[in-house]
Design a protein around this motif. Structure first.
Motif, PDB file in Angstrom:
ATOM      1  N   ILE A  61      58.973  24.174 -69.590  1.00  0.00           N
ATOM      2  CA  ILE A  61      59.578  22.935 -70.107  1.00  0.00           C
ATOM      3  C   ILE A  61      59.875  23.023 -71.596  1.00  0.00           C
ATOM      4  O   ILE A  61      60.481  22.132 -72.169  1.00  0.00           O
ATOM      5  CB  ILE A  61      58.670  21.716 -69.851  1.00  0.00           C
ATOM      6  CG1 ILE A  61      57.323  21.906 -70.578  1.00  0.00           C
ATOM      7  CG2 ILE A  61      58.448  21.505 -68.368  1.00  0.00           C
ATOM      8  CD1 ILE A  61      56.607  20.583 -70.813  1.00  0.00           C
ATOM      9  N   LEU A 115      47.889  32.651 -68.209  1.00  0.00           N
ATOM     10  CA  LEU A 115      47.333  31.296 -68.413  1.00  0.00           C
ATOM     11  C   LEU A 115      47.464  30.853 -69.883  1.00  0.00           C
ATOM     12  O   LEU A 115      47.427  31.717 -70.753  1.00  0.00           O
ATOM     13  CB  LEU A 115      45.874  31.204 -67.970  1.00  0.00           C
ATOM     14  CG  LEU A 115      45.597  31.387 -66.476  1.00  0.00           C
ATOM     15  CD1 LEU A 115      44.101  31.211 -66.197  1.00  0.00           C
ATOM     16  CD2 LEU A 115      46.408  30.417 -65.627  1.00  0.00           C
ATOM     17  N   PRO A 116      47.639  29.567 -70.163  1.00  0.00           N
ATOM     18  CA  PRO A 116      47.702  28.462 -69.192  1.00  0.00           C
ATOM     19  C   PRO A 116      49.007  28.476 -68.415  1.00  0.00           C
ATOM     20  O   PRO A 116      50.042  28.840 -68.955  1.00  0.00           O
ATOM     21  CB  PRO A 116      47.626  27.212 -70.070  1.00  0.00           C
ATOM     22  CG  PRO A 116      48.197  27.631 -71.379  1.00  0.00           C
ATOM     23  CD  PRO A 116      47.800  29.071 -71.553  1.00  0.00           C
ATOM     24  N   VAL A 117      48.923  28.079 -67.160  1.00  0.00           N
ATOM     25  CA  VAL A 117      50.123  28.027 -66.314  1.00  0.00           C
ATOM     26  C   VAL A 117      50.412  26.589 -65.911  1.00  0.00           C
ATOM     27  O   VAL A 117      49.492  25.836 -65.591  1.00  0.00           O
ATOM     28  CB  VAL A 117      49.944  28.912 -65.054  1.00  0.00           C
ATOM     29  CG1 VAL A 117      48.832  28.412 -64.138  1.00  0.00           C
ATOM     30  CG2 VAL A 117      51.266  29.011 -64.288  1.00  0.00           C
ATOM     31  N   ARG A 118      51.654  26.212 -65.955  1.00  0.00           N
ATOM     32  CA  ARG A 118      52.046  24.873 -65.505  1.00  0.00           C
ATOM     33  C   ARG A 118      52.419  24.950 -64.031  1.00  0.00           C
ATOM     34  O   ARG A 118      53.450  25.497 -63.665  1.00  0.00           O
ATOM     35  CB  ARG A 118      53.217  24.358 -66.340  1.00  0.00           C
ATOM     36  CG  ARG A 118      52.769  23.967 -67.746  1.00  0.00           C
ATOM     37  CD  ARG A 118      53.920  23.603 -68.642  1.00  0.00           C
ATOM     38  NE  ARG A 118      53.424  23.094 -69.912  1.00  0.00           N
ATOM     39  CZ  ARG A 118      53.322  21.781 -70.215  1.00  0.00           C
ATOM     40  NH1 ARG A 118      53.702  20.865 -69.334  1.00  0.00           N
ATOM     41  NH2 ARG A 118      52.850  21.411 -71.383  1.00  0.00           N
ATOM     42  N   ARG A 119      51.558  24.376 -63.198  1.00  0.00           N
ATOM     43  CA  ARG A 119      51.785  24.369 -61.750  1.00  0.00           C
ATOM     44  C   ARG A 119      53.060  23.605 -61.418  1.00  0.00           C
ATOM     45  O   ARG A 119      53.323  22.555 -61.977  1.00  0.00           O
ATOM     46  CB  ARG A 119      50.598  23.732 -61.037  1.00  0.00           C
ATOM     47  CG  ARG A 119      49.337  24.607 -61.090  1.00  0.00           C
ATOM     48  CD  ARG A 119      48.166  23.999 -60.364  1.00  0.00           C
ATOM     49  NE  ARG A 119      47.149  25.027 -60.130  1.00  0.00           N
ATOM     50  CZ  ARG A 119      46.792  25.462 -58.925  1.00  0.00           C
ATOM     51  NH1 ARG A 119      47.304  24.902 -57.833  1.00  0.00           N
ATOM     52  NH2 ARG A 119      45.903  26.422 -58.801  1.00  0.00           N
ATOM     53  N   GLY A 120      53.821  24.152 -60.489  1.00  0.00           N
ATOM     54  CA  GLY A 120      55.046  23.484 -60.067  1.00  0.00           C
ATOM     55  C   GLY A 120      56.205  23.732 -61.013  1.00  0.00           C
ATOM     56  O   GLY A 120      57.338  23.366 -60.720  1.00  0.00           O
ATOM     57  N   VAL A 121      55.912  24.340 -62.163  1.00  0.00           N
ATOM     58  CA  VAL A 121      56.970  24.642 -63.133  1.00  0.00           C
ATOM     59  C   VAL A 121      57.132  26.161 -63.255  1.00  0.00           C
ATOM     60  O   VAL A 121      58.207  26.702 -63.019  1.00  0.00           O
ATOM     61  CB  VAL A 121      56.662  24.019 -64.515  1.00  0.00           C
ATOM     62  CG1 VAL A 121      57.717  24.422 -65.547  1.00  0.00           C
ATOM     63  CG2 VAL A 121      56.564  22.504 -64.409  1.00  0.00           C
ATOM     64  N   ASP A 158      52.129  25.856 -56.452  1.00  0.00           N
ATOM     65  CA  ASP A 158      50.743  25.722 -55.985  1.00  0.00           C
ATOM     66  C   ASP A 158      50.450  26.741 -54.883  1.00  0.00           C
ATOM     67  O   ASP A 158      49.381  27.349 -54.855  1.00  0.00           O
ATOM     68  CB  ASP A 158      50.517  24.309 -55.414  1.00  0.00           C
ATOM     69  CG  ASP A 158      50.402  23.248 -56.500  1.00  0.00           C
ATOM     70  OD1 ASP A 158      49.859  23.558 -57.575  1.00  0.00           O
ATOM     71  OD2 ASP A 158      50.863  22.111 -56.275  1.00  0.00           O
TER      72      ASP A 158
END
Lengths: 349, 349, 349
Positions: free
Chosen positions: C208, C310-316, C320
């Motif tokens: 994002i 990591l950190p990973v943005r799930r769904g982006v 999942d």
């Protein structure tokens, strides 16, 4: 140090239970129900107070991580000292100040301001540390969400190691264990009249803003589970705590009656559980300030000791005259946070 | 390492005095007057520089808490390292970043933004730690308040354990001990001509904003108490420091005269003690920038060494050419913070 | 633990090279080129994973300072734990949160918001610590400046002690060493078919906001230097990484082709090096989301393991379903950060 009142039963083995988390079993410390014998655990704390370095080699090679999603002073420092007393390494991490915000929701598309999911953060932290502590505060916006304790539960579910609550949305168990320790210590030094039943009163206090119910919920839960006293909770009408915590206590809206003959008066503000149908509101009805505990009100007690978890707002929650009197156990109580944390960390190993 | 100048008198016993605090006696380190023998304490620091782990078991089981109400880099890290060199546990707490603001006033109704009173915070911290350090800055708004040193005094009054100042409203004693150590070390390496009296100059420097007087006050206090040099303080007219600190020194408003024959030039900005009747103002008269110390001005000195406590603003307080020259002792000086802290922590035990 | 693939050559002596810094020589760890033998260093990490306390006395009396100019979770905590496993003292300092901003420019008149110059800060820190770690992020505003790596270079130049990069403007070497460790560990547990050449794919992922290129640059640099695999980098057209890092790899804009037969798929977003002539932009062309790695796309691989720093943005960045599948090595990978840091700290001594 002689603890001549309420001697703990001889307990074989562990004082904290194993919990089934997924397909694993490990110890967690989040509530009274996690403890096998509260009185024995408190005695363990007093034993450490008498000899802080009794088990100073027990924690060799043990890494404790303390994660704060909310500010802390006493909890942080007392737990650090407690861990060091046991020879553990203790590493503190203020997540949102030093790192970033965590997402706890399932299936969320993370396109907002939360950079990491608990499903990643928790197991990684679990791989760095042998024991984890976590502090999360309630939103005070959504009762169902706060009382689901989803944050600490998710953390426990995914981290895979023993967890100690450093205060969660609805409970503060290290504080409550400290409170039991403090009352036992006080009673050992100044026993009450033989034959008199111990009376403990938890009274609501005014505040300038809405506070969590966690300390009060836990105090009720622990005193009830301890089972050594008549226990009365006094608060304004409508400001009752959740019944799951007060069950077993007498709840009254008459502070004067409650204080009569009290041996310990635990003072604390909490925001509403359900005042006029609202959750998380500061009780600001015209009679709020009449709940302020004064020296005068203490005349009606059995020369009661006064307790509070700190921080306390002088002149708002408690008067200077009470805080500066011999009634107050408050700084001793806060000092005892070390021994509660040490007893718990020792048992979590 | 030979310290052939100013050998310390043989000192029996303690180098830091016991102070009467309420009905207790314990050691505090907040000012030159707390020290029995400054020269001997500086030698102790140099001894630790030569052998950092000389007393590495002395601090076993000792917990030091360092509380910062204001930011710190050198003080924090050098004191942590110093404590560790002595085998102590050192725990840092940035109070207002990790915790909340403290109230210091008596009888205040705490309905504002300060969540805890020093009367609670200090004794609790005193129960967690064996030695406490605290840093507080002046407001620079109210001279009487700043010079009352009420913050650190209240802290000492209520915490009940030995306290080391990590800089207070009007003094920075660890810095000054470091400065004495650094001058002694430099003199041991490059002795001045036999017969010449040592000359130390403290000169005001320009800055972009008002700075505390603490470093300068303490430097004056310590050099005067040390008593080994001619001591001159040079600053713009009206910018004199408080007389209680400069008493014993020559105060001049002529920088050129002051620098003549100087062996050490200590450079530092301070805001006004009483410039045109105002306190805490940055001196911004047209001649301010003329006080910037340059290489050229140093020609008039006895090949002087230049000192500064850091942080220093290059091009504002000192020129690049001075900072990058052999005149500068500044990074050595900052490195010596460890040995000053180690000498003090060792004596506070 | 048997590492039966890619056994490291027997290495005599040091695994990290000495660098000439000014007129001194000391070890630094900032890039693949600083390592004598990557495979052997990874094996050293795996050796520590099997026995964390193997060298627990090696770091006695050693002080490590970790300086963060930018936030960190895994790097900070894994390096703290790694240092403690070696018996070192590890002190963390979040410079701009606990201290103040540093100036890195030469000859700057410091009349702005930066209170201290690296020329003072670095040597002072070098005098407090035996090893220093530093994290600096790129501005993503000025490519030439970021790629000059001036911040970490200046720090190394002035501090005078061994330095470990905790991520710099264009590289993240501890992450890359971790990634090699993780692939070796995975291959030891689930060897690939004898005769098949190992295939590693690095694929761009949507995000994002603009992210540094550091993790991706380093991953490319290290996999190329390791030299054990066919290595393919897949990203949208125009989003190629700098050639100095990808040289030796196949760069393609066809993700499907890239994934074919892959054994490891490393997923990570990076902002543009030179997309439409712009640096530091988030690729947000209409096809961006088509680069999201799904379970379906993995069918085309050799049952590939999926990695992310990591950190990973799930769904982006990752779905999942991939993160929660057996394909994911991601939390194991993050756990391995400890062993990479421990191998490096051990070699820097």
């Amino acid at each position: 140090m002689s603890i001549n009142l309420f001697p703990a039963k001889a307990v074989q083995g562990e004082l904290i239970k194993y919990s089934q988390i997924g397909n694993k079993q490990f110890k967690i410390f989040t509530k009274a129900g996690d403890v096998v014998d509260i009185d024995a655990l408190a005695n363990k704390g007093l034993k450490y107070k008498a000899n802080p370095f009794l088990d100073e080699l027990k924690g060799n090679h043990v890494r404790v991580g303390l994660l704060f999603l909310n500010p802390s002073m006493r909890t942080r420092m007392s737990t650090q000292v407690a861990g060091r007393n046991l020879g553990m390494d203790v590493i503190v991490f203020n997540i949102d100040k030093e790192g970033w915000q965590l997402e706890f929701g399932d299936g969320v598309v993370m396109n907002g301001n939360k950079a990491e999911h608990i499903k990643e953060a928790a197991p990684v932290l679990g791989s760095y540390f042998d024991i984890l502590g976590i502090r999360t505060f309630p939103s005070l916006q959504n009762r169902a969400e706060d009382y689901s304790e989803s944050y600490i539960s998710e953390f426990i579910k995914y981290c895979g190691v023993p967890v100690v609550s450093l205060e969660s949305a609805t409970r503060h168990p290290l504080q409550s264990l400290t409170d039991i320790i403090t009352m036992k210590e006080s009673l050992a030094q100044q026993p009450i009249t033989p034959g008199k039943k111990l009376k403990i009163v938890h009274t609501w206090a005014p505040h300038i803003k809405p506070c969590p119910q966690a300390v009060s919920n836990s105090f009720c839960e622990w005193v009830n589970a301890w089972g050594k006293a008549d226990f009365v909770v006094a608060n304004p009408e409508g400001m009752d705590l959740a019944e799951e915590f007060t069950k077993g206590a007498t709840v009254t809206h008459n502070q004067e009656e409650a204080l009569e003959g009290a041996d310990f008066v635990y003072v604390k503000n909490w925001s509403s559980y359900d005042w006029k149908g609202e959750y998380g509101k500061n009780y600001d009805a015209p009679d709020a300030s009449s709940w302020l505990l004064t020296l005068d009100k203490l005349k009606n007690t059995n020369n009661a000791k006064v307790m509070h978890c700190l921080p306390v707002r002088r002149g708002v929650e408690l008067t200077d005259e009470v805080l500066d009197s011999d009634h107050s156990l408050i700084t001793t109580e806060a000092g005892n946070r070390v021994w509660a944390a040490q007893a718990v960390l020792s048992e979590l190993l």
